[in-house]
Design a protein around this motif. Sequence first.
Motif, PDB file in Angstrom:
ATOM      1  N   LEU A   1       0.824  -1.205   0.000  1.00 15.86           N
ATOM      2  CA  LEU A   1       0.000   0.000   0.000  1.00 15.86           C
ATOM      3  C   LEU A   1       0.858   1.255   0.000  1.00 15.86           C
ATOM      4  CD1 LEU A   1      -2.846  -1.129   2.431  1.00 15.86           C
ATOM      5  CD2 LEU A   1      -2.932  -0.967  -0.056  1.00 15.86           C
ATOM      6  N   ALA A   2       1.962   1.225   0.763  1.00 16.09           N
ATOM      7  CA  ALA A   2       2.867   2.381   0.775  1.00 16.09           C
ATOM      8  C   ALA A   2       3.513   2.555  -0.603  1.00 16.09           C
ATOM      9  CB  ALA A   2       3.937   2.193   1.851  1.00 16.09           C
ATOM     10  N   TYR A   3       3.898   1.450  -1.206  1.00 13.54           N
ATOM     11  CA  TYR A   3       4.518   1.489  -2.544  1.00 13.54           C
ATOM     12  C   TYR A   3       3.535   2.041  -3.584  1.00 13.54           C
ATOM     13  CZ  TYR A   3       6.011  -0.475  -7.065  1.00 13.54           C
ATOM     14  OH  TYR A   3       6.342  -0.658  -8.392  1.00 13.54           O
ATOM     15  N   LEU A   4       2.317   1.508  -3.565  1.00 11.85           N
ATOM     16  CA  LEU A   4       1.329   1.912  -4.570  1.00 11.85           C
ATOM     17  C   LEU A   4       0.914   3.369  -4.394  1.00 11.85           C
ATOM     18  CD1 LEU A   4      -0.803  -1.351  -4.584  1.00 11.85           C
ATOM     19  CD2 LEU A   4       0.673  -0.517  -6.438  1.00 11.85           C
ATOM     20  N   LYS A   5       0.950   3.832  -3.154  1.00 14.48           N
ATOM     21  CA  LYS A   5       0.604   5.241  -2.911  1.00 14.48           C
ATOM     22  C   LYS A   5       1.641   6.146  -3.575  1.00 14.48           C
ATOM     23  CE  LYS A   5      -0.169   8.424   0.897  1.00 14.48           C
ATOM     24  NZ  LYS A   5       0.088   8.624   2.316  1.00 14.48           N
ATOM     25  N   GLU A   6       2.903   5.751  -3.489  1.00 17.38           N
ATOM     26  CA  GLU A   6       3.963   6.572  -4.065  1.00 17.38           C
ATOM     27  C   GLU A   6       4.208   6.260  -5.544  1.00 17.38           C
ATOM     28  OE1 GLU A   6       7.288   7.003  -1.374  1.00 17.38           O
ATOM     29  OE2 GLU A   6       8.621   7.394  -3.079  1.00 17.38           O
ATOM     30  N   CYS A   7       3.956   5.023  -5.921  1.00 15.43           N
ATOM     31  CA  CYS A   7       4.214   4.594  -7.304  1.00 15.43           C
ATOM     32  C   CYS A   7       2.953   3.986  -7.916  1.00 15.43           C
ATOM     33  CB  CYS A   7       5.343   3.560  -7.350  1.00 15.43           C
ATOM     34  SG  CYS A   7       6.874   4.090  -6.613  1.00 15.43           S
ATOM     35  N   PRO A   8       1.927   4.796  -8.163  1.00 17.49           N
ATOM     36  CA  PRO A   8       0.724   4.228  -8.784  1.00 17.49           C
ATOM     37  C   PRO A   8       1.043   3.695 -10.178  1.00 17.49           C
ATOM     38  CG  PRO A   8       0.630   6.630  -8.786  1.00 17.49           C
ATOM     39  CD  PRO A   8       1.843   6.250  -7.984  1.00 17.49           C
ATOM     40  N   SER A   9       0.186   2.849 -10.671  1.00 24.17           N
ATOM     41  CA  SER A   9       0.435   2.221 -11.972  1.00 24.17           C
ATOM     42  C   SER A   9       0.560   3.268 -13.069  1.00 24.17           C
ATOM     43  CB  SER A   9      -0.706   1.269 -12.315  1.00 24.17           C
ATOM     44  OG  SER A   9      -0.526   0.773 -13.625  1.00 24.17           O
ATOM     45  N   ALA A  10       1.607   3.143 -13.862  1.00 20.52           N
ATOM     46  CA  ALA A  10       1.809   4.058 -14.990  1.00 20.52           C
ATOM     47  C   ALA A  10       1.762   3.294 -16.300  1.00 20.52           C
ATOM     48  CB  ALA A  10       3.146   4.773 -14.838  1.00 20.52           C
ATOM     49  N   SER A  11       1.179   2.112 -16.258  1.00 18.55           N
ATOM     50  CA  SER A  11       1.135   1.262 -17.451  1.00 18.55           C
ATOM     51  C   SER A  11      -0.286   0.758 -17.669  1.00 18.55           C
ATOM     52  CB  SER A  11       2.076   0.070 -17.258  1.00 18.55           C
ATOM     53  OG  SER A  11       1.834  -0.925 -18.228  1.00 18.55           O
ATOM     54  N   PHE A  12      -0.628   0.471 -18.929  1.00 20.45           N
ATOM     55  CA  PHE A  12      -1.973  -0.051 -19.204  1.00 20.45           C
ATOM     56  C   PHE A  12      -2.112  -1.497 -18.721  1.00 20.45           C
ATOM     57  CE2 PHE A  12      -0.779  -2.909 -22.580  1.00 20.45           C
ATOM     58  CZ  PHE A  12       0.330  -2.322 -23.159  1.00 20.45           C
ATOM     59  N   THR A  13      -1.005  -2.123 -18.370  1.00 18.00           N
ATOM     60  CA  THR A  13      -1.083  -3.518 -17.935  1.00 18.00           C
ATOM     61  C   THR A  13      -0.605  -3.680 -16.491  1.00 18.00           C
ATOM     62  OG1 THR A  13      -0.163  -5.735 -18.256  1.00 18.00           O
ATOM     63  CG2 THR A  13       1.099  -3.916 -19.159  1.00 18.00           C
ATOM     64  N   LEU A  14      -1.328  -4.479 -15.739  1.00 19.74           N
ATOM     65  CA  LEU A  14      -0.952  -4.748 -14.345  1.00 19.74           C
ATOM     66  C   LEU A  14       0.357  -5.521 -14.257  1.00 19.74           C
ATOM     67  CD1 LEU A  14      -4.441  -5.650 -12.864  1.00 19.74           C
ATOM     68  CD2 LEU A  14      -2.956  -3.816 -12.049  1.00 19.74           C
ATOM     69  N   ARG A  15       0.763  -6.091 -15.367  1.00 16.61           N
ATOM     70  CA  ARG A  15       2.022  -6.847 -15.405  1.00 16.61           C
ATOM     71  C   ARG A  15       3.192  -5.983 -14.931  1.00 16.61           C
ATOM     72  NH1 ARG A  15       7.193  -6.294 -17.775  1.00 16.61           N
ATOM     73  NH2 ARG A  15       7.929  -8.240 -18.684  1.00 16.61           N
ATOM     74  N   ASP A  16       3.122  -4.682 -15.180  1.00 20.12           N
ATOM     75  CA  ASP A  16       4.237  -3.789 -14.865  1.00 20.12           C
ATOM     76  C   ASP A  16       4.168  -3.199 -13.451  1.00 20.12           C
ATOM     77  OD1 ASP A  16       5.124  -4.201 -17.450  1.00 20.12           O
ATOM     78  OD2 ASP A  16       4.135  -2.411 -18.233  1.00 20.12           O
ATOM     79  N   LEU A  17       3.171  -3.601 -12.693  1.00 19.60           N
ATOM     80  CA  LEU A  17       2.910  -2.955 -11.405  1.00 19.60           C
ATOM     81  C   LEU A  17       4.123  -2.998 -10.464  1.00 19.60           C
ATOM     82  CD1 LEU A  17       0.490  -1.505 -10.158  1.00 19.60           C
ATOM     83  CD2 LEU A  17      -0.211  -3.674  -9.129  1.00 19.60           C
ATOM     84  N   GLY A  18       4.861  -4.104 -10.482  1.00 18.27           N
ATOM     85  CA  GLY A  18       5.977  -4.254  -9.548  1.00 18.27           C
ATOM     86  C   GLY A  18       7.314  -3.812 -10.103  1.00 18.27           C
ATOM     87  N   SER A  19       7.314  -3.139 -11.241  1.00 22.69           N
ATOM     88  CA  SER A  19       8.585  -2.833 -11.909  1.00 22.69           C
ATOM     89  C   SER A  19       9.475  -1.899 -11.087  1.00 22.69           C
ATOM     90  CB  SER A  19       8.319  -2.217 -13.288  1.00 22.69           C
ATOM     91  OG  SER A  19       7.619  -1.003 -13.149  1.00 22.69           O
ATOM     92  N   ARG A  20       8.878  -1.095 -10.213  1.00 22.04           N
ATOM     93  CA  ARG A  20       9.689  -0.133  -9.436  1.00 22.04           C
ATOM     94  C   ARG A  20       9.832  -0.551  -7.973  1.00 22.04           C
ATOM     95  NH1 ARG A  20       6.469   5.256 -10.779  1.00 22.04           N
ATOM     96  NH2 ARG A  20       4.746   3.777 -10.969  1.00 22.04           N
ATOM     97  N   LEU A  21       9.391  -1.764  -7.656  1.00 19.93           N
ATOM     98  CA  LEU A  21       9.345  -2.152  -6.245  1.00 19.93           C
ATOM     99  C   LEU A  21      10.736  -2.243  -5.615  1.00 19.93           C
ATOM    100  CD1 LEU A  21       7.621  -2.885  -3.846  1.00 19.93           C
ATOM    101  CD2 LEU A  21       7.561  -5.259  -4.634  1.00 19.93           C
TER     102      LEU A  21
END
Lengths: 295, 282
Positions: A90-110
């Motif tokens: 939740l902390a990650y997603l708050k700071e790094c919301p999805s910037a891609s049309f695909t959820l596949r990329d959601l963890g790219s900046r983790l």
Amino acid sequence: MSGKPGLREIQHRFAAAVMSPLNPEGRIRRNAAAVREAKGLVNGSGGLGSLERLEIYSRSYWFRLLESLGEDFPGTIAILGWKDFATLALAYLKECPSASFTLRDLGSRLEEWLRRHPKFAGTNQLLTLDMVQLEWAHIVAFDGAKSATLEAQDLAGLNAGTKFALHPCMSLLELHYPVDELRISVNASPEGAATASNVALEKKHRLRTGQMAGRLKRSKPKPIFVAVHRVDLNVFYRRLEQEEFRLLQALRKGQPVGRAIEAAFDGSAVPATEVPALLQTWFARWAQLGWLCRR
Amino acid sequence: MPASRFNGFTEYGIGVGLRAPHYGHILGTKPGVDWFEIISENYMVDGGRPLAMLDQILEHYKVVQHGVSMYFGSTDPLNREHLKRLKSLVRRTKTPWLTDHLCWGSVDGRYTHDLLPMPYTMEAAKVAARKIRQAQDFLEVPVAVENVSSYAEFHISEMTEWEFLNEVVERADCGILLDVNNIYVSSRNHGFDPHVYLNAVPAERVAQIHLAGHSKFEKYILDTHDHPVVAAVWKLYEHATGRFGPTATLLEWDDRIPSFDEVHAEALKARKFQGNQLAGAA
């Protein structure tokens, strides 16, 4: 001018309300400003107030992203336990919301984010960071592009000036813990499970109840070098010798074979007499695994 | 509706949403299925298992693409990278028509990955129609837009949802993927008569119909795609096919997915309702 808000303003306000973090109970925050904004945006009717209607979207947003990230990082959940993983996510997603049309990329900046926020990595930060790296590399290998690779016979003219590219979906990782084994054990199916669906449920249960977290947290450090790669549509973790790892890294950086070999064996304990045979074995193996591409 | 320019002049029958847990069964037993619908985004990748599975499916079945993230209604411009990948997939699948939702879901490049409801305003209709035209021109395949389930209506709306849908598809000159379950869900959440909605839909533009199950909560209904289709939705489907004629129909089942045979059997119930309508009309 009618004074009515335009589409862009409405979408900004609605998105801000939906993407605003939930309270610790997983509900939309019910302060006066939130209620006023909800009433200003959407109708409340049929026993369902404006804020409750926004809450449906907000909960859906956070739970969908959390679920998606959890599916991509089961090993990280196994280390942290579900509660701490959810806090991290939740902390990650708050700071790094999805910037891609695909959820596949959601963890790219983790990984990068976690290095800046180590307090979310649990009591064994190196272990967690290792696992995050491995799990992102797994995603990259899973659906990365197929590249034209070199065969063993293509290596016949190899000389000190030859340069190679490495397969783009193959990742080279230097890790502090044997997280490759841990990740495989997380994925392992419980014996006696009747159906694939039950296996998935059982695995999810073990992860979320933290049944594996204690054991994984007690993992002993053991530096390893791993290539995460794909063969015949399946992702594999292959352990590498330190020199092999360094050589591949140098090749990936674009160094010619001669210089890369020097860098790989600089300070190495491997006797010089054994190096030629090792190199022959490695290059043949890499070609067989499809790691070498023309630069 | 029967073959038209909005569905690539096809008559596709009853299809099933292709889902990963069913790959093994489908490729192993090759069940007789009229067609499969794929979620485009699941295959807009560079390689690996998703595309390999898709290629095997394409060897044996007709496939239609359905997208979830074009966001025609967002004020953000269309994502060029997205469009390029989508076009590459269109060439691969040879989909005769392509669908996505009449909704929005991104703001300034930040994605919610949800199908958010439109404010039913003329400005929004113009934005969506312009982007649908752009996508249709770029992709060179007919586009049909789907009505979404919604849980909120904006104060600034100037028309009903069905009036908005008509405004958009006329301006964009595109087809409609009519989700009958979504009409039912929204009608219950907002208190309108779903038959009024259905009767207002321009029959000649309906390229495809979606069916799905939903979940009832105390105060609202959620479009969860994790149950069989309820009787009320089957009745609406019967009414819809009565207006449109037999139409390419697809059952979506995305959560708590049962065996392929169970999903397929649920989809094939649609024949019974289309059959009843036709017999009644004869």
